[in-house]
Design an enzyme around this catalytic site. Structure first.
Site, PDB file in Angstrom:
ATOM      1  N   HIS A  59     -19.525 -43.025 -25.939  1.00 26.31           N
ATOM      2  CA  HIS A  59     -19.264 -42.350 -27.217  1.00 26.31           C
ATOM      3  C   HIS A  59     -20.405 -41.382 -27.529  1.00 26.31           C
ATOM      4  O   HIS A  59     -21.362 -41.721 -28.228  1.00 26.31           O
ATOM      5  CB  HIS A  59     -19.145 -43.407 -28.322  1.00 26.31           C
ATOM      6  CG  HIS A  59     -18.596 -42.899 -29.606  1.00 26.31           C
ATOM      7  ND1 HIS A  59     -17.767 -43.646 -30.414  1.00 26.31           N
ATOM      8  CD2 HIS A  59     -18.749 -41.721 -30.266  1.00 26.31           C
ATOM      9  CE1 HIS A  59     -17.452 -42.954 -31.497  1.00 26.31           C
ATOM     10  NE2 HIS A  59     -18.044 -41.777 -31.425  1.00 26.31           N
ATOM     11  N   HIS A  61     -21.309 -37.196 -28.703  1.00 24.62           N
ATOM     12  CA  HIS A  61     -20.847 -35.900 -29.190  1.00 24.62           C
ATOM     13  C   HIS A  61     -21.763 -34.819 -28.626  1.00 24.62           C
ATOM     14  O   HIS A  61     -22.954 -34.788 -28.940  1.00 24.62           O
ATOM     15  CB  HIS A  61     -20.849 -35.862 -30.720  1.00 24.62           C
ATOM     16  CG  HIS A  61     -19.929 -36.863 -31.351  1.00 24.62           C
ATOM     17  ND1 HIS A  61     -18.600 -36.595 -31.600  1.00 24.62           N
ATOM     18  CD2 HIS A  61     -20.149 -38.140 -31.755  1.00 24.62           C
ATOM     19  CE1 HIS A  61     -18.033 -37.661 -32.145  1.00 24.62           C
ATOM     20  NE2 HIS A  61     -18.958 -38.609 -32.246  1.00 24.62           N
ATOM     21  N   ARG A  63     -20.794 -31.435 -28.738  1.00 23.08           N
ATOM     22  CA  ARG A  63     -20.574 -30.282 -29.634  1.00 23.08           C
ATOM     23  C   ARG A  63     -20.095 -29.000 -28.949  1.00 23.08           C
ATOM     24  O   ARG A  63     -19.632 -28.088 -29.638  1.00 23.08           O
ATOM     25  CB  ARG A  63     -21.838 -29.972 -30.438  1.00 23.08           C
ATOM     26  CG  ARG A  63     -22.360 -31.123 -31.292  1.00 23.08           C
ATOM     27  CD  ARG A  63     -21.320 -31.639 -32.255  1.00 23.08           C
ATOM     28  NE  ARG A  63     -21.899 -32.610 -33.188  1.00 23.08           N
ATOM     29  CZ  ARG A  63     -21.195 -33.559 -33.790  1.00 23.08           C
ATOM     30  NH1 ARG A  63     -19.891 -33.666 -33.553  1.00 23.08           N
ATOM     31  NH2 ARG A  63     -21.775 -34.395 -34.619  1.00 23.08           N
ATOM     32  N   ASN A  93     -14.139 -33.768 -30.591  1.00 19.00           N
ATOM     33  CA  ASN A  93     -14.164 -33.004 -31.848  1.00 19.00           C
ATOM     34  C   ASN A  93     -15.048 -31.770 -31.694  1.00 19.00           C
ATOM     35  O   ASN A  93     -16.110 -31.638 -32.306  1.00 19.00           O
ATOM     36  CB  ASN A  93     -14.588 -33.870 -33.032  1.00 19.00           C
ATOM     37  CG  ASN A  93     -15.909 -34.593 -32.813  1.00 19.00           C
ATOM     38  OD1 ASN A  93     -16.368 -34.762 -31.691  1.00 19.00           O
ATOM     39  ND2 ASN A  93     -16.513 -35.017 -33.904  1.00 19.00           N
ATOM     40  N   ASP A 153     -11.642 -39.343 -32.579  1.00 21.79           N
ATOM     41  CA  ASP A 153     -12.843 -39.786 -33.282  1.00 21.79           C
ATOM     42  C   ASP A 153     -13.344 -38.756 -34.283  1.00 21.79           C
ATOM     43  O   ASP A 153     -13.371 -37.557 -34.012  1.00 21.79           O
ATOM     44  CB  ASP A 153     -13.959 -40.101 -32.298  1.00 21.79           C
ATOM     45  CG  ASP A 153     -15.173 -40.669 -32.999  1.00 21.79           C
ATOM     46  OD1 ASP A 153     -15.022 -41.692 -33.669  1.00 21.79           O
ATOM     47  OD2 ASP A 153     -16.252 -40.071 -32.903  1.00 21.79           O
ATOM     48  N   HIS A 180     -10.864 -44.526 -34.018  1.00 20.78           N
ATOM     49  CA  HIS A 180     -11.791 -44.449 -35.156  1.00 20.78           C
ATOM     50  C   HIS A 180     -11.088 -45.151 -36.309  1.00 20.78           C
ATOM     51  O   HIS A 180     -10.204 -44.577 -36.948  1.00 20.78           O
ATOM     52  CB  HIS A 180     -12.075 -42.977 -35.476  1.00 20.78           C
ATOM     53  CG  HIS A 180     -12.909 -42.751 -36.688  1.00 20.78           C
ATOM     54  ND1 HIS A 180     -14.181 -42.241 -36.628  1.00 20.78           N
ATOM     55  CD2 HIS A 180     -12.649 -42.949 -38.018  1.00 20.78           C
ATOM     56  CE1 HIS A 180     -14.671 -42.133 -37.856  1.00 20.78           C
ATOM     57  NE2 HIS A 180     -13.755 -42.558 -38.714  1.00 20.78           N
ATOM     58  N   ASN A 279     -20.725 -42.289 -40.369  1.00 16.52           N
ATOM     59  CA  ASN A 279     -19.347 -42.768 -40.479  1.00 16.52           C
ATOM     60  C   ASN A 279     -18.984 -43.540 -39.207  1.00 16.52           C
ATOM     61  O   ASN A 279     -18.986 -42.949 -38.135  1.00 16.52           O
ATOM     62  CB  ASN A 279     -18.394 -41.581 -40.660  1.00 16.52           C
ATOM     63  CG  ASN A 279     -16.959 -42.017 -40.930  1.00 16.52           C
ATOM     64  OD1 ASN A 279     -16.640 -43.192 -40.876  1.00 16.52           O
ATOM     65  ND2 ASN A 279     -16.094 -41.058 -41.199  1.00 16.52           N
ATOM     66  N   ASP A 306     -22.714 -43.212 -30.282  1.00 13.94           N
ATOM     67  CA  ASP A 306     -22.146 -42.305 -31.285  1.00 13.94           C
ATOM     68  C   ASP A 306     -23.160 -41.210 -31.609  1.00 13.94           C
ATOM     69  O   ASP A 306     -23.326 -40.810 -32.763  1.00 13.94           O
ATOM     70  CB  ASP A 306     -21.727 -43.050 -32.542  1.00 13.94           C
ATOM     71  CG  ASP A 306     -20.844 -42.202 -33.475  1.00 13.94           C
ATOM     72  OD1 ASP A 306     -20.438 -41.090 -33.049  1.00 13.94           O
ATOM     73  OD2 ASP A 306     -20.580 -42.636 -34.609  1.00 13.94           O
ATOM     74  N   HIS A 310     -26.437 -32.740 -35.542  1.00 14.07           N
ATOM     75  CA  HIS A 310     -26.011 -31.779 -36.561  1.00 14.07           C
ATOM     76  C   HIS A 310     -27.100 -30.732 -36.760  1.00 14.07           C
ATOM     77  O   HIS A 310     -28.288 -31.050 -36.778  1.00 14.07           O
ATOM     78  CB  HIS A 310     -25.731 -32.466 -37.889  1.00 14.07           C
ATOM     79  CG  HIS A 310     -24.486 -33.287 -37.911  1.00 14.07           C
ATOM     80  ND1 HIS A 310     -23.230 -32.738 -37.783  1.00 14.07           N
ATOM     81  CD2 HIS A 310     -24.307 -34.630 -38.028  1.00 14.07           C
ATOM     82  CE1 HIS A 310     -22.328 -33.701 -37.829  1.00 14.07           C
ATOM     83  NE2 HIS A 310     -22.956 -34.851 -37.979  1.00 14.07           N
TER      84      HIS A 310
END
Length: 442
Positions: A59, A61, A63, A93, A153, A180, A279, A306, A310
């Protein structure tokens, strides 16, 4: 290439030399150093270090495409290698969403070009992750990326009919739906865990039942259609009970917990620092204790980071408007050592199980999460169990800085990571491939 790793302790047990030839473990133990192939080998002194199979994150991210200001496949791969990972699964995502063969192949090729870890794209369950109609699951499964894990997710597949159809569809190629679990009607406007702290701070609460209800529904659906369900970032004691009950019934369900849910509580929100907004939200101390026991006992199968980078403008703002998410790749192993190993809940074989072997199995990888034994791929990580280090986000390989562990002293540190015998990270620095090697995917 020939590599001789001297004196490391596989799984924290008896010290043993490892001989690696052409990316494969050729010998383990007393025969390794005397093997004729060891003559002229590059030698690594691993005395006092733990040798584990390379870590696998189900899991992550990354980007890219779309938010290269927060992370790229290359920078995320670098962070993963520094954290001891040899394979990561990239969540869909992105912008555009990874819901077609073209986008997942793009992510896969970018991972090959980076060459620091094996990057396996996760495909979206629904088009644009909008929860309205199924994405091109079969096309992604038969693409060069060979996608086997599908998730929306960041959003829940809240429509039970769509979820049932997705579970039925992936059976044809051995896929798994990673959910999710968040009932959207119960979490509208939610900012943190619903409880005493949220009431005191005046922030809209995210009730535990919003997670538990979806897990219960989807476990029943998976049992009904005979398919595989994976629960992303499980975070509550009640969710553990639901998963345990489903497993007792014989349902093919697995679950993950994040490092931050093993260590941090909702009390961290008291300073309104958005770095602690995530989250699902940070829960209570009581939840943490149950999560740790469930991971040790096998009800929760794996640790997954996860890792959610950002850009500063999305995180360094008022709490209500900040994006949820935390960095995790470079701190995950140390947090697991702090919460699970130092507490006696897991030994080093247990760490290998929840951070390498089980994630690889759930994700359908055959060359990762393998035993440290002759004939196996040399995907390895060397760990100094006695080291202590202070987290400094500014020193991370990630383009983002939103670590919730800033300034904390954590135990255990990755000394080196090897992807099929090639060093990808050592002494806190990434070891990039030579330009001539780029793009070969070796």
């Amino acid at each position: 290439m020939t590599l001789l790793i001297r004196g490391g302790a596989p799984y924290g047990e008896r010290a043993a030399d490892l001989l690696v030839v052409d990316g494969v473990i050729a010998a383990v133990g007393s025969d390794a150093a005397t093997d004729p192939r060891a003559a002229g080998a590059e030698t690594v002194d691993a005395a006092g270090l733990i040798v584990l199979p390379g870590l696998v994150d189900l899991h992550t991210h990354l980007r890219e495409p779309g938010r290269e200001d927060a992370e790229t496949v290359h920078t995320g791969s670098a962070a993963a290698a520094l954290g001891g990972y040899t394979a990561v699964f990239a969540m869909p995502n992105t912008d555009p969403t990874a819901d077609t063969a073209g986008v997942v192949e793009q992510v896969y090729r970018l991972g090959e070009q980076a060459g620091l870890v094996d990057v396996h794209p996760i495909g979206a369950v629904t088009v644009g992750r909008k929860g309205e109609r199924l994405a091109e699951l079969a096309a992604m499964a038969t693409s060069a990326a060979q996608v086997r894990v599908f998730s929306d997710d960041g959003d829940c597949v809240s429509d039970p009919l769509l979820m049932r159809r997705a579970l039925e569809y992936v059976k044809a190629f051995g896929g798994v739906i990673a959910q999710h679990a968040q009932e959207p009607r119960l979490t509208q406007g939610a900012q943190m865990h619903e409880g005493e702290v949220s009431a005191r701070l005046g922030l809209t609460g995210w009730p535990a039942v919003a997670e538990e209800a979806i897990i219960a529904r989807d476990a029943l659906l998976a049992e009904h259609v005979g398919s595989r369900l994976h629960v992303c970032h499980l975070s509550t004691a009640g969710s553990v009970e639901v998963v345990a009950a489903a497993k007792r019934r014989g349902t093919d369900v697995t679950a993950e917990v994040t490092p931050h849910h093993l260590l941090l509580t909702d009390e961290r929100a008291e300073g309104y620092d958005p770095v602690f907004k995530v989250n699902p939200p940070l829960r209570t101390r009581a939840d943490i204790e149950v999560l740790r026991q469930a991971l040790a006992g096998g009800v929760i199968d794996i640790v997954a980071t996860d890792h959610a980078p950002h850009a500063s403008q999305d995180k360094e703002t008022e709490w209500d408007n900040a994006s949820p998410g935390m960095l995790g790749l470079q701190t995950a192993l140390s947090v697991v050592i702090a919460t699970m190993v130092r507490t006696g809940l897991l030994d080093w074989r247990g760490v290998a199980r929840v951070m390498s072997e089980a994630p690889a199995r759930i994700g359908g990888l055959t060359g990762q999460g393998r035993p440290i034994a002759a004939g196996e791929p040399a995907n390895l990580v060397l760990v100094d169990p006695e080291a202590r280090w202070t987290v400094r986000g500014a020193e991370f390989a990630s383009l983002s800085r939103n670590t919730p562990f800033e300034g904390m002293e954590l135990p255990g540190r990755v000394v080196a990571t090897y992807l099929r015998g090639r060093c990808t990270a050592a002494a806190g620095a990434v070891v990039d491939r030579a330009p001539a090697e780029a793009g070969r995917g070796v």
